[in-house]
Design a protein around this motif. Structure first.
Motif: not given
Ligand code: LLP
Length: 427
Positions: A289-296, A308-315
């Motif tokens: 919980n000290s970190g998040i991943f931010v994607t657009s 589907f919300i297609i974002v620029d961060g993936g698996m």
């Protein structure tokens, strides 16, 4: 629990608007809160203060040098599992006498490096490994500390991929074999076999499996003492759960309230006075919980069946949902009007696999559009460390915020990084 919160409809990390960081570094990226890191460490340290344990952060959960240095400054040691982690640990400034080294497959080169570095001890998982460490230590005219990793055959009731203390897994040594090793330890003169290590699994929400394992281990220590064998290091591993969704894991103080009474009469009750050392190896508890991943958001694709919300961060950036079906909260960085409608959506990445999702069936504002930012919570542990360049995607940057400031603590990889070390064949 952490320092990511909304103020006037905007997501902040400590005192920095997340959108401001996105503007400067681009997306996707990992973002860590320095304050959350230190507070989680402090919770555990405080809960066990009377025993004064060595808390070795399990750096496989997050091995960024800034993340490690933050913990080292608080007094933490590190739990490592490879030569690469040793290299990072030393580069982050970890005193070698606070490093413990686990893992079933340490190579000779890795063992030699760790001995040369002067680490505190090896957590050993098999007899051939013991013999190898003994031989290498002898060639260096050194005696090295060793703990035997016990497989106590306890079901931690967690995902099968992260269950490690049950019979039939590759980890640890059973009690009977371990007893024989202690009795015959004279055959390995360059080892000081003086510790016991247990790590039964990860994301364990209740105290019961830990208590069961510890009771078995304490009985074992008593049996050893009858043979005049004294255990100096008691390492209870990691495994404390983090909150990702609706789970209600034990808090550090509740965990301590279960563990401390069991060791009250042993030499592990107080490192200073009784010269026995209690060790922990938390990873997720401190880091998740000290970190998040931010994607657009790239596209909102509405089909007859689903949105589907297609974002620029993936698996390739965050594999936990795909690999373990892990749940990570996903929220918009700019809160939409409370009155806005929601749509059920799968949040998916650009990778060419159906398993490439960050979340499925999520309630997200129907007004979400290309360019909007989403934050994936609980991404500080096993996030970046498990990222890859699959689909030839450069790995994202890591950013750390502290108060009103933020700093890129690992830059975004470039296309050059993708082909580093490669070349067309010369034949
Ligand atoms: N000590 C040892 C020997 C370990 O193998 C591990 C984790 C830990 C400590 C730290 O466990 P924690 O406190 O973080 O639960 N990639 C998976 C987790 C794998 C854990 C492997 N060992 C995930 O993303 O859930």
């Amino acid at each position: 629990m952490h320092d990511f919160y909304y103020k006037k409809g905007e997501l902040y990390c400590e005192q920095v608007p997340v959108a401001e960081i996105a503007e400067q570094v681009g997306t996707p990226f990992y973002l860590y809160s320095r304050k959350t890191i230190t507070e989680h460490y402090a919770k555990l340290a405080k809960a066990f203060r009377s025993a004064n344990p060595l808390i070795c952060f399990s750096m496989k959960s997050n091995s960024n040098l800034a993340f490690l240095a933050t913990l080292i400054r608080e007094g933490a040691g590190l739990d490592i599992v490879s030569g690469g982690e040793l290299y990072r640990a030393l580069n982050a400034g970890c005193p070698p006498e606070k490093i413990v080294y686990a893992g079933v497959g340490k190579t000779k080169a890795e063992i030699a490096q760790a001995i040369d570095a002067g680490i505190l001890l090896f957590n050993v998982e098999s007899i051939p490994e013991l013999e190898t460490i003994d031989a290498i230590a002898r060639s260096k005219r050194k005696v090295v500390n060793v703990s035997l990793r016990i497989n106590p055959d306890i079901d931690p009731k967690t995902h099968r991929h992260i269950t490690t203390g049950k019979k039939g897994t590759k980890f640890g040594i059973d009690f009977q074999t371990a007893f024989e090793i202690y009795l015959e330890r004279g055959d390995l003169p360059n080892l000081n076999i003086a510790g016991i290590h247990v790590h039964i699994g990860s994301q364990i929400t209740s105290g019961e499996p830990f208590v069961k394992a510890l009771k078995k281990v304490l009985d074992f220590i008593k049996a050893l003492e009858k043979e005049k064998i004294r255990i100096q290091y008691l390492n209870l591993g990691g495994g404390l759960a983090a909150v990702y969704h609706e789970e209600k894991p034990q808090r550090a103080d509740q965990y301590a309230a279960k563990i401390l009474p069991l060791i009250r009469k042993t030499r592990f009750a107080d490192r200073k006075r009784r010269q026995g050392m209690l060790i922990f190896e938390p990873g997720r508890f401190i880091a998740a919980n000290s970190g998040i991943f931010v994607t657009s958001v790239l596209y909102v694709k509405k089909t007859r069946e689903k949105n589907f919300i297609i974002v620029d961060g993936g698996m390739n950036d965050l594999i936990r949902p795909a690999l373990y079906d892990a749940y990570h909260e996903i929220v918009p960085v700019r809160e939409h009007e409370k009155t806005s409608t929601v749509m059920l959506s799968d949040v998916v990445g650009p990778i060419c696999e159906s398993g490439d999702f960050l979340g499925t069936g999520r309630k997200l504002p129907s007004g979400l559009n290309s360019g909007d930012l989403l934050a994936v919570f609980g991404a500080g542990a096993y996030g970046f460390t498990m990222a890859s360049q699959y689909n030839s995607r450069p790995r994202p940057p890591e950013v750390m915020a502290s108060g009103r400031y933020f700093e890129v603590v690992r830059t975004r990889e470039t296309y050059r990084d993708l082909i580093r070390g490669e070349r067309p064949p010369i034949f």
